[in-house]
Design a protein around this motif. Structure first.
Motif, PDB file in Angstrom:
ATOM      1  N   TRP A 389       0.813  -1.217   0.000  1.00 26.30           N
ATOM      2  CA  TRP A 389       0.000   0.000   0.000  1.00 26.30           C
ATOM      3  C   TRP A 389       0.845   1.266   0.000  1.00 26.30           C
ATOM      4  CZ3 TRP A 389      -4.555  -0.964  -1.489  1.00 26.30           C
ATOM      5  CH2 TRP A 389      -5.130  -2.173  -1.164  1.00 26.30           C
ATOM      6  N   GLY A 390       2.155   1.179   0.090  1.00 25.37           N
ATOM      7  CA  GLY A 390       2.926   2.409   0.182  1.00 25.37           C
ATOM      8  C   GLY A 390       4.042   2.539  -0.822  1.00 25.37           C
ATOM      9  N   ASP A 391       4.312   1.540  -1.613  1.00 26.89           N
ATOM     10  CA  ASP A 391       5.452   1.589  -2.503  1.00 26.89           C
ATOM     11  C   ASP A 391       5.167   2.417  -3.746  1.00 26.89           C
ATOM     12  OD1 ASP A 391       6.610  -0.088  -0.736  1.00 26.89           O
ATOM     13  OD2 ASP A 391       6.326  -1.913  -1.919  1.00 26.89           O
ATOM     14  N   SER A 392       6.152   3.190  -4.163  1.00 26.75           N
ATOM     15  CA  SER A 392       6.148   3.887  -5.457  1.00 26.75           C
ATOM     16  C   SER A 392       4.979   4.830  -5.644  1.00 26.75           C
ATOM     17  CB  SER A 392       6.145   2.863  -6.606  1.00 26.75           C
ATOM     18  OG  SER A 392       7.195   1.948  -6.445  1.00 26.75           O
ATOM     19  N   ILE A 393       4.453   5.392  -4.560  1.00 26.92           N
ATOM     20  CA  ILE A 393       3.346   6.336  -4.669  1.00 26.92           C
ATOM     21  C   ILE A 393       3.845   7.734  -4.318  1.00 26.92           C
ATOM     22  CG2 ILE A 393       1.076   6.969  -3.776  1.00 26.92           C
ATOM     23  CD1 ILE A 393       0.559   4.108  -3.193  1.00 26.92           C
ATOM     24  N   ALA A 394       3.457   8.712  -5.131  1.00 28.61           N
ATOM     25  CA  ALA A 394       3.786  10.098  -4.800  1.00 28.61           C
ATOM     26  C   ALA A 394       2.966  10.493  -3.578  1.00 28.61           C
ATOM     27  CB  ALA A 394       3.465  11.002  -5.988  1.00 28.61           C
ATOM     28  N   GLU A 395       3.654  10.709  -2.440  1.00 28.76           N
ATOM     29  CA  GLU A 395       2.944  10.934  -1.197  1.00 28.76           C
ATOM     30  C   GLU A 395       3.102  12.365  -0.725  1.00 28.76           C
ATOM     31  OE1 GLU A 395       4.545   7.970   1.375  1.00 28.76           O
ATOM     32  OE2 GLU A 395       3.198   6.397   0.641  1.00 28.76           O
ATOM     33  N   VAL A 396       2.169  12.794   0.127  1.00 22.25           N
ATOM     34  CA  VAL A 396       2.203  14.122   0.704  1.00 22.25           C
ATOM     35  C   VAL A 396       2.405  13.977   2.210  1.00 22.25           C
ATOM     36  CG1 VAL A 396       0.843  15.200  -1.094  1.00 22.25           C
ATOM     37  CG2 VAL A 396      -0.323  14.082   0.779  1.00 22.25           C
ATOM     38  N   ASP A 397       2.169  15.050   2.959  1.00 20.74           N
ATOM     39  CA  ASP A 397       2.476  15.053   4.384  1.00 20.74           C
ATOM     40  C   ASP A 397       1.818  13.910   5.128  1.00 20.74           C
ATOM     41  OD1 ASP A 397       3.980  17.259   3.944  1.00 20.74           O
ATOM     42  OD2 ASP A 397       2.462  18.701   4.596  1.00 20.74           O
ATOM     43  N   GLY A 398       0.559  13.588   4.788  1.00 15.84           N
ATOM     44  CA  GLY A 398      -0.150  12.534   5.492  1.00 15.84           C
ATOM     45  C   GLY A 398       0.253  11.145   5.064  1.00 15.84           C
ATOM     46  N   GLY A 399       1.141  11.007   4.058  1.00 13.00           N
ATOM     47  CA  GLY A 399       1.540   9.697   3.587  1.00 13.00           C
ATOM     48  C   GLY A 399       0.580   9.099   2.589  1.00 13.00           C
ATOM     49  N   TYR A 400      -0.308   9.900   2.005  1.00 18.26           N
ATOM     50  CA  TYR A 400      -1.314   9.390   1.069  1.00 18.26           C
ATOM     51  C   TYR A 400      -1.037   9.938  -0.323  1.00 18.26           C
ATOM     52  CZ  TYR A 400      -3.492   8.673   5.586  1.00 18.26           C
ATOM     53  OH  TYR A 400      -3.718   8.308   6.879  1.00 18.26           O
ATOM     54  N   PRO A 401      -1.385   9.171  -1.369  1.00 17.93           N
ATOM     55  CA  PRO A 401      -1.145   9.650  -2.737  1.00 17.93           C
ATOM     56  C   PRO A 401      -1.921  10.923  -3.033  1.00 17.93           C
ATOM     57  CG  PRO A 401      -2.518   7.680  -2.727  1.00 17.93           C
ATOM     58  CD  PRO A 401      -1.999   7.848  -1.340  1.00 17.93           C
ATOM     59  N   LEU A 402      -1.334  11.742  -3.864  1.00 24.09           N
ATOM     60  CA  LEU A 402      -1.906  13.040  -4.205  1.00 24.09           C
ATOM     61  C   LEU A 402      -2.613  12.963  -5.549  1.00 24.09           C
ATOM     62  CD1 LEU A 402      -2.007  15.981  -3.142  1.00 24.09           C
ATOM     63  CD2 LEU A 402      -0.026  16.446  -4.569  1.00 24.09           C
ATOM     64  N   TRP A 403      -3.920  13.261  -5.555  1.00 25.15           N
ATOM     65  CA  TRP A 403      -4.704  13.346  -6.771  1.00 25.15           C
ATOM     66  C   TRP A 403      -5.218  14.778  -6.923  1.00 25.15           C
ATOM     67  CZ3 TRP A 403      -7.457   8.977  -9.526  1.00 25.15           C
ATOM     68  CH2 TRP A 403      -6.742   7.786  -9.410  1.00 25.15           C
ATOM     69  N   LYS A 404      -6.003  15.013  -7.966  1.00 23.03           N
ATOM     70  CA  LYS A 404      -6.503  16.365  -8.213  1.00 23.03           C
ATOM     71  C   LYS A 404      -7.991  16.317  -8.544  1.00 23.03           C
ATOM     72  CE  LYS A 404      -5.674  18.450 -12.122  1.00 23.03           C
ATOM     73  NZ  LYS A 404      -5.004  19.136 -13.248  1.00 23.03           N
ATOM     74  N   ILE A 405      -8.774  17.175  -7.886  1.00 19.31           N
ATOM     75  CA  ILE A 405     -10.177  17.364  -8.258  1.00 19.31           C
ATOM     76  C   ILE A 405     -10.220  18.289  -9.461  1.00 19.31           C
ATOM     77  CG2 ILE A 405     -12.410  18.290  -7.557  1.00 19.31           C
ATOM     78  CD1 ILE A 405     -11.827  17.526  -4.730  1.00 19.31           C
ATOM     79  N   VAL A 406     -10.837  17.842 -10.550  1.00 19.82           N
ATOM     80  CA  VAL A 406     -10.908  18.676 -11.754  1.00 19.82           C
ATOM     81  C   VAL A 406     -12.269  19.339 -11.919  1.00 19.82           C
ATOM     82  CG1 VAL A 406      -9.097  17.439 -12.968  1.00 19.82           C
ATOM     83  CG2 VAL A 406     -11.441  16.639 -13.156  1.00 19.82           C
ATOM     84  N   ASP A 407     -13.329  18.743 -11.374  1.00 19.15           N
ATOM     85  CA  ASP A 407     -14.625  19.413 -11.305  1.00 19.15           C
ATOM     86  C   ASP A 407     -15.462  18.751 -10.222  1.00 19.15           C
ATOM     87  OD1 ASP A 407     -16.205  17.234 -12.439  1.00 19.15           O
ATOM     88  OD2 ASP A 407     -15.449  17.828 -14.390  1.00 19.15           O
ATOM     89  N   ARG A 408     -16.518  19.423  -9.796  1.00 20.65           N
ATOM     90  CA  ARG A 408     -17.314  18.912  -8.683  1.00 20.65           C
ATOM     91  C   ARG A 408     -18.742  19.418  -8.802  1.00 20.65           C
ATOM     92  NH1 ARG A 408     -17.619  23.247  -5.091  1.00 20.65           N
ATOM     93  NH2 ARG A 408     -16.113  24.906  -5.534  1.00 20.65           N
ATOM     94  N   SER A 409     -19.645  18.767  -8.084  1.00 19.84           N
ATOM     95  CA  SER A 409     -21.041  19.186  -7.987  1.00 19.84           C
ATOM     96  C   SER A 409     -21.500  18.855  -6.576  1.00 19.84           C
ATOM     97  CB  SER A 409     -21.901  18.465  -9.026  1.00 19.84           C
ATOM     98  OG  SER A 409     -22.029  17.095  -8.687  1.00 19.84           O
ATOM     99  N   ASP A 410     -22.788  19.068  -6.293  1.00 16.15           N
ATOM    100  CA  ASP A 410     -23.302  18.749  -4.960  1.00 16.15           C
ATOM    101  C   ASP A 410     -23.290  17.248  -4.682  1.00 16.15           C
ATOM    102  OD1 ASP A 410     -23.751  21.395  -4.412  1.00 16.15           O
ATOM    103  OD2 ASP A 410     -25.863  21.356  -5.005  1.00 16.15           O
ATOM    104  N   SER A 411     -23.324  16.435  -5.746  1.00 20.58           N
ATOM    105  CA  SER A 411     -23.448  14.985  -5.554  1.00 20.58           C
ATOM    106  C   SER A 411     -22.147  14.224  -5.720  1.00 20.58           C
ATOM    107  CB  SER A 411     -24.474  14.418  -6.534  1.00 20.58           C
ATOM    108  OG  SER A 411     -24.068  14.677  -7.868  1.00 20.58           O
ATOM    109  N   GLY A 412     -21.125  14.855  -6.300  1.00 27.36           N
ATOM    110  CA  GLY A 412     -19.887  14.127  -6.529  1.00 27.36           C
ATOM    111  C   GLY A 412     -18.822  14.978  -7.170  1.00 27.36           C
ATOM    112  N   CYS A 413     -17.761  14.338  -7.585  1.00 23.92           N
ATOM    113  CA  CYS A 413     -16.647  15.067  -8.192  1.00 23.92           C
ATOM    114  C   CYS A 413     -15.905  14.153  -9.159  1.00 23.92           C
ATOM    115  CB  CYS A 413     -15.691  15.603  -7.125  1.00 23.92           C
ATOM    116  SG  CYS A 413     -14.837  14.313  -6.190  1.00 23.92           S
ATOM    117  N   ARG A 414     -15.020  14.752  -9.924  1.00 26.41           N
ATOM    118  CA  ARG A 414     -14.164  14.005 -10.849  1.00 26.41           C
ATOM    119  C   ARG A 414     -12.721  14.190 -10.418  1.00 26.41           C
ATOM    120  NH1 ARG A 414     -12.326  14.909 -16.450  1.00 26.41           N
ATOM    121  NH2 ARG A 414     -13.241  16.985 -16.354  1.00 26.41           N
TER     122      ARG A 414
END
Length: 574
Positions: A389-414
């Motif tokens: 669960w931790g190898d070869s992943i671009a991690e941030v301060d919390g140790g979790y992989p970093l993704w990007k929200i590209v759009d969102r609505s009240d019900s969900g996001c991409r």
């Protein structure tokens, strides 16, 4: 011009020179390593395809090996269906091997059929052509079924080859000949025709547009044979104007909903009988008159699946209005994928003064959970993170992989991000994300997954709730629940996620739990632990059911303070 001879000089060490050699080859494959067995079979099939002038005995060998290899295919997918794989990385490796196995057989069958098609004399081959066509269609079905869940560098599916095989069967009057077929996880063999199996491939292509999770896709695939017996391909009328599901046999695509402008040969698939069957099943489910079946999801899940299939198989694609306007965004988020990993992340969450306090339900009621902060979080019971669960992943301060929200609505996001073996994303997977370590988590479920170029992915997520918290749950029968609480006995617990009710998006008017999938008896009572009390709860109809979790509201049926339990234990001890 003389025909190609039926007999060629075969290597005596060739494992697929004839049926007895294929049986001997199968006996030598490793039984404890299905992936290694798959690699050996795929190499042997690739060697056959690489040679010129195949012999009829080689086709007999492939048919014999294919019959044997059904057990291997089942072994590779058993964890896939049962949800018992040791890890997502191992599970994905099995799925990938099943995909490579079925594609190797399909390519071998097409090689033989193409060779036979080009021969002037094929009398010796005649009896083996129908099973070879059947094998081709069935393996292409399995390939389409697995493609959304494996690494497939090419987006091309060999539709043109499949259409040619269909036309070859038609030219030799083979399409309606009854043939014995075996189905994955079916109780017994059945009969089908080549046209029905070809239609099955076409329908699976439509199903893939629905972004079904694996279990839903497999359940749907098992139901398709119920419908194909009533479906038929007919010539497209010259003056056709109504929307229809059309296949152009000289093109390199499957079914389309707009009649092509080409004057080449086109066929129409009338799905009205299948849609009628689906609607009858929906009525039966709503009225509760449908009997139980093995390996069937719950009633609510079936209603959802059949409703989606009713849309996907319709000639006219229905317009589905969005539940909220999409707004562009460009913020990075920490992402955690999978129920066990999310519970682990929640257990290590550090309180922050800047974090928004969770909304709490009405206080002081006898059957309400008094405070979210009073629930016991899961800490020591969770195992340490596994290296996968931790190898070869671009991690941030919390140790979790970093993704990007590209759009969102009240019900969900991409979301968009990089995928590895360790953060494998498919429809139906639970995810949690937050903008930074000081922010609360948002819990959601993946509804759509599209692989982009390279190892990038585009994921559609539906929100489930804010401020999730890991909790401990114990399970007891209705008769034994109170006695175990009163005695203060420690019983094995399971880790779960608690979501409070919410009046803001995503709106949820009641408390819910996200639990790992397991069998719960209809009269089972669960004990939810808090710092000050133990709550006996009973689960209600699930909101959602996926491969590794169920999301369900619950009812509190009893509440006992821990001080009362300790007092009762002390009294009984004296």
């Amino acid at each position: 011009m003389p025909g190609i001879p039926d007999f060629v000089d075969l290597n005596p060490t060739d494992p697929l020179r004839d049926a007895p050699a294929a049986d001997a080859f199968w006996q030598l494959l490793p039984r404890i390593d299905p992936v290694a067995a798959q690699l050996s079979i795929s190499r042997a099939l690739a060697d056959v395809v690489a040679r010129a002038n195949p012999a009829v005995s080689q086709l007999q060998a492939v048919l014999a090996l294919d019959q044997r290899a059904t057990a291997l295919f089942d072994a590779l997918l058993v964890n896939y269906i049962a949800g018992d794989a040791e890890s997502p990385a191992l599970e994905k490796g099995y799925w990938q091997a099943a995909f490579e196995l079925t594609r190797s057989f399909a390519e071998a069958y097409w090689y033989f059929l193409r060779s036979v098609r080009d021969r002037q004399h094929f009398r010796r081959w005649r009896e083996f052509i129908p099973p070879a066509l059947l094998g081709l269609f069935q393996h292409r079905q399995a390939e389409l079924l697995l493609r959304p869940f494996v690494d497939e560098l090419s987006t091309r599916f060999p539709w043109k080859e499949l259409h040619e095989a269909y036309q070859y069967g038609e030219a030799h009057a083979l399409l309606h000949q009854a043939l014995p077929v075996g189905r994955y996880r079916a109780n017994a063999d059945a009969q089908s025709t080549l046209e029905r199996e070809y239609v099955h491939v076409l329908l699976l292509d439509l199903v893939n547009e629905g972004h079904f999770p694996p279990r839903d896709a497999f359940w749907t695939n098992q139901r398709i044979p119920r419908w194909t017996g009533k479906l038929a391909l007919t010539a497209l009328p010259v003056d056709a104007v109504e929307p229809a599901l059309v296949v152009e046999l000289d093109n390199d695509v499957g079914l389309t909903r707009t009649p092509p402008e080409s004057t080449k040969r086109c066929l129409v698939l009338d799905t009205a009988p299948a849609l009628e069957s689906i609607r009858f099943e929906l009525v039966d489910l709503r009225e509760g008159s449908q009997g139980p079946e093995l390996s069937m999801p719950g009633r609510g899940k079936q209603l959802n699946l059949l409703g989606r299939l009713n849309v996907l198989l319709s000639p006219k694609l229905a317009f589905i209005a969005r539940r909220g306007d999409r707004k562009p965004d460009a913020r990075p988020v920490e992402l955690v994928i999978g129920l066990p990993q999310i519970i682990r992340a929640l257990s290590t969450r550090r309180p922050s003064a800047t974090a928004t306090p969770p909304r709490v339900g009405s206080e002081g009621r006898g059957n309400s959970i008094a405070s979210l902060s009073s629930l016991t979080g899961v800490r020591s019971t969770m195992s340490a993170p596994n290296s996968i669960w931790g190898d070869s992943i671009a991690e941030v301060d919390g140790g979790y992989p970093l993704w990007k929200i590209v759009d969102r609505s009240d019900s969900g996001c991409r979301l968009q991000g990089q995928i590895f073996e360790s953060n494998w994303v498919i429809p139906g997977v639970l995810v949690a994300f937050r903008k930074d370590a000081a922010a609360p988590w948002m819990l959601g479920v993946v509804r759509r997954f599209d692989k982009r170029t390279g190892d990038r992915a585009d994921v559609g997520v539906e929100y489930m709730g804010r401020n999730p918290r890991g909790v401990k749950i114990t399970v007891a029968t209705a008769s034994g629940a109170n006695s175990s609480m009163a005695a203060g006995n420690e019983v094995p617990s399971i880790a779960a996620i608690y979501l409070p009710e919410s009046g803001r998006q995503p709106v949820m008017p009641f408390k819910t739990l996200v639990l790992p999938v397991r069998k719960y008896a209809s009269d089972a009572h669960l004990t939810l632990r808090s710092v000050s009390a133990l709550y006996t709860i009973q689960l209600k109809e699930p909101i959602d059911e996926q491969g590794d979790f169920i999301w369900t509201p619950f009812e509190i049926v009893a509440r006992r303070l821990r001080t009362d339990i300790k007092s009762a234990a002390t009294t009984s001890g004296t």
